[in-house]
Motif scaffolding. Structure first.
Motif, PDB file in Angstrom:
ATOM      1  N   UNK A   1     -20.103 -11.493   3.405  1.00  0.00           N
ATOM      2  CA  UNK A   1     -19.288 -11.813   4.581  1.00  0.00           C
ATOM      3  C   UNK A   1     -19.430 -10.734   5.663  1.00  0.00           C
ATOM      4  N   UNK A   2     -19.663  -9.482   5.232  1.00  0.00           N
ATOM      5  CA  UNK A   2     -19.794  -8.400   6.214  1.00  0.00           C
ATOM      6  C   UNK A   2     -21.147  -8.450   6.921  1.00  0.00           C
ATOM      7  N   UNK A   3     -22.076  -9.277   6.415  1.00  0.00           N
ATOM      8  CA  UNK A   3     -23.422  -9.314   7.007  1.00  0.00           C
ATOM      9  C   UNK A   3     -23.476 -10.236   8.220  1.00  0.00           C
TER      10      UNK A   3
ATOM     11  N   UNK B   1     -22.632  -7.946  14.195  1.00  0.00           N
ATOM     12  CA  UNK B   1     -23.234  -9.122  13.579  1.00  0.00           C
ATOM     13  C   UNK B   1     -23.612 -10.208  14.570  1.00  0.00           C
ATOM     14  N   UNK B   2     -23.329 -10.008  15.848  1.00  0.00           N
ATOM     15  CA  UNK B   2     -23.650 -11.031  16.832  1.00  0.00           C
ATOM     16  C   UNK B   2     -25.162 -11.183  17.019  1.00  0.00           C
TER      17      UNK B   2
ATOM     18  N   UNK C   1     -22.770  -2.582   8.767  1.00  0.00           N
ATOM     19  CA  UNK C   1     -21.546  -3.366   8.564  1.00  0.00           C
ATOM     20  C   UNK C   1     -21.005  -3.258   7.150  1.00  0.00           C
ATOM     21  N   UNK C   2     -21.902  -3.151   6.151  1.00  0.00           N
ATOM     22  CA  UNK C   2     -21.408  -3.060   4.774  1.00  0.00           C
ATOM     23  C   UNK C   2     -20.724  -1.719   4.538  1.00  0.00           C
ATOM     24  N   UNK C   3     -21.295  -0.639   5.091  1.00  0.00           N
ATOM     25  CA  UNK C   3     -20.658   0.675   4.927  1.00  0.00           C
ATOM     26  C   UNK C   3     -19.288   0.673   5.611  1.00  0.00           C
TER      27      UNK C   3
ATOM     28  N   UNK D   1     -27.328  -1.405  19.259  1.00  0.00           N
ATOM     29  CA  UNK D   1     -26.288  -2.151  18.547  1.00  0.00           C
ATOM     30  C   UNK D   1     -25.088  -1.258  18.256  1.00  0.00           C
ATOM     31  N   UNK D   2     -25.365  -0.010  17.796  1.00  0.00           N
ATOM     32  CA  UNK D   2     -24.256   0.902  17.472  1.00  0.00           C
ATOM     33  C   UNK D   2     -23.445   1.221  18.717  1.00  0.00           C
TER      34      UNK D   2
END
Lengths: 305, 273
Positions: free
Chosen positions: A123-125, B205-206, B251-253, B70-71
């Motif tokens: 979901x975070x991806x 994520x866009x 995004x996962x971190x 992006x960051x």
């Protein structure tokens, strides 16, 4: 403005007026940005939908012409059908899965929160990155992951994304894989609010597991379920990035949903008048769905009170 | 019976974990294999001769610039949204505001409707005022997307901090702004962090906004750069999966660091407002 201040000349004292001025000016920056970024474009989009606009050039007012053309186009109707199929099939897979996960996670205790974190990683991806990833998983070769699975059963590797029958189910599975766990979070919260004593009483009354699930869990979970269903409906109905990345609306328009049709018409064909008409139709359907859910939710909480 | 159901629960959980993480780990494994081993039959689960050549190739193509773009876009957008959102949220809770019901409706309504539907007119407006294809367009748009949520979260969480605490701080000689900074903001910190995490994930994520609002290669987001890379090197799965891993790590971190606030906020319904 004048009429109001004349009507109450001494009613508003200076302190209240000053507080009102402070409050309004603190809200103003956020309000202006939201209006500029979200509301102004929506109004401008509706204006453009009444014009013939092609490749950034406005060729004049056509009234409802874009809408009439749109609704005469069988492909537009097909896209609405594809959107509804994608949305509700994905919901039908995601909601039971999320509920199952929520119940399992609550039973697991400490390890449950580890599992929830793991399930939330997809979901975070980014959806477009998820699409790229699954293109590789699904690559029709015995060296690919799914291809190897076909191989193991003695079947030739299938290209699921270009198969007219299988492309939509594949897309749905990837969409659910990415975000069903988000629904699980809300359902875990909902399950936590059901009093444990109810289950004890049910056990005393001799109710089985299935009966206590259908007579206690489901009815008391209804508000959370409705929140989950409405959030997922809107997210699936407006999903476009996964489709861009995985199928591009194909094969033979099988995954050409309304959201993808808007993307393709507006940004690829650059038929911006018509694209905005599609956007307006999508906006109305979004509003309709939200209204339906609010109505149901309102009734639910009314009944509970 | 009890043991059986416990065992089947554990197996189901293991299976769920493999289904969730398996594809990502497979991508990581692919990204570390030399090109001639990527299509090995049967597939190598772990790379036999791991290599970083695909990551080197992406760096040579300048992926780090897209990563920085992006960051920067995401961080600026989140900061702007939090500052404006907290300010507006506080005012909506503590002050009289002209047309308050209409203002609340604007924030709530824009939160419910996804931004994708207004992308097309946004592109035309941005073009006509000269903001299309500039450094500023994406942070502005992203901030606008996540701002209604930030307002909503701030408003509902500032309400949980008692006014008396603020007044006590003011009696101690702090100004009202200082009292808000020292008392109200820390009191709502978990909710603000949840909103920030949510906002960061939205921006990072866009893809559609990034791909339609900027054209210049040096302004591209990582997601857009990856899709362009795929266009040129469609079958180079090793490099593409290296790109997937690079795009997935931030995004996962962020999610793992702040999951407590995110999950907590949504589970008790408080982030929803």
């Amino acid at each position: 403005m004048h009429a109001i201040s004349l009507a109450k000349p001494r009613g508003l004292d200076v302190v209240a007026q000053r507080a009102r001025l402070t409050g309004s000016s603190l809200v103003a920056p956020a309000l202006l940005l939201v209006i500029a970024i979200n509301i102004l474009p929506a109004l401008y989009g509706f204006y453009l939908s009444l014009h013939k606009v092609f490749f950034f050039g406005n060729e004049g007012f056509v009234g409802l012409g874009n809408y009439v053309e749109l609704f005469r186009d069988p492909f537009a109707w097909q896209a609405i059908g594809r959107s509804l199929l994608f949305t509700f099939a994905a919901l039908a897979v995601a909601v039971p899965l999320a509920l199952l996960a929520a119940i399992g996670i609550r039973r697991l205790g400490r390890w449950g929160s580890v599992l929830l974190t793991v399930l939330l990683v997809p979901w975070a991806m980014s959806p477009i990155v998820v699409a790229l990833l699954w293109k590789w998983i699904l690559v029709p070769s015995p060296g690919g992951l799914v291809g190897a699975a076909f191989n193991a059963f003695g079947l030739p590797p299938q290209d699921l994304l270009t198969d007219p029958l299988l492309a939509m189910p594949t897309l749905i599975i990837v969409a659910v894989w990415r975000n069903f766990a988000f629904a699980t979070i809300i359902l875990i919260g909902g399950l936590g609010q059901i009093p444990r004593d109810l289950y004890k009483a049910a056990a005393v009354d001799g109710l089985g597991a299935w009966e206590s699930f259908s007579k206690i869990t489901l009815p008391l979970l209804a508000p959370s379920l409705l929140i989950v269903i409405s959030m997922l409906t809107i997210s699936y109905f407006n999903e476009v990035q996964l489709i861009i990345g995985l199928t591009g609306g194909g094969p033979i328009r099988q995954t050409n949903t309304l959201a993808y049709l808007l993307y393709h018409t507006g940004f690829v064909e650059l038929d911006q008048g018509r694209g905005n008409a599609i956007a307006a139709v999508m906006f109305l359907i979004n509003m309709g769905l939200i209204a339906i859910y609010i109505r149901i939710l309102g009734k639910q909480s009314g009944a509970a009170a | 019976m009890k043991i059986l159901s416990r065992a089947s629960l554990l197996i189901a959980c293991l299976l769920a974990g493999i289904i969730a993480l398996g594809p990502i780990l497979w991508a990581a494994s692919t990204s570390l294999k030399p090109t001639n081993r990527i299509f090995a039959v049967p597939p190598e689960i772990l790379p036999q001769n791991p290599t970083l050549e695909h990551y080197a190739k992406l760096l040579a193509e300048g992926v780090h610039w897209a990563f920085l773009n992006s960051s920067a876009y995401a961080v600026v957008a989140v900061l702007v949204a939090l500052i404006l959102g907290a300010t507006a949220g506080y005012a909506l809770m503590r002050y009289p505001v002209a047309g308050k019901p209409a203002v609340l409706l604007v924030f709530m309504g824009t939160m419910a409707v996804p931004g994708f539907a207004v992308l097309l007119p946004t592109q035309m407006l941005a073009t006509s005022i000269g903001l299309h294809d500039t450094w500023s367009i994406l942070p502005i748009l992203y901030a606008g997307h996540i701002l209604p949520f930030a307002v909503w979260v701030s408003r509902s969480h500032f309400a949980t901090v008692p006014r008396e605490l603020e007044q006590a701080a003011e009696m101690d000689g702090y100004s009202r702004a200082e009292a808000v900074w020292k008392i109200v903001i820390p009191g709502a910190k978990p909710a603000l962090l949840a909103a920030a995490t949510f906002g960061f994930l939205h921006c990072w994520n866009d893809y559609v906004t990034g791909s339609t609002m900027v054209d210049s290669p040096e302004l591209r987001t990582l997601q857009v750069a990856l899709i362009f890379f795929q266009g040129f090197h469609g079958r180079d799965w090793g490099s593409l999966m290296a790109g997937v891993i690079i795009a997935t790590i931030p995004p996962v971190v962020v999610f793992l660091l702040f999951r407590k606030f995110l999950i907590g906020g949504f589970a008790d319904g408080s982030v929803k407002g």
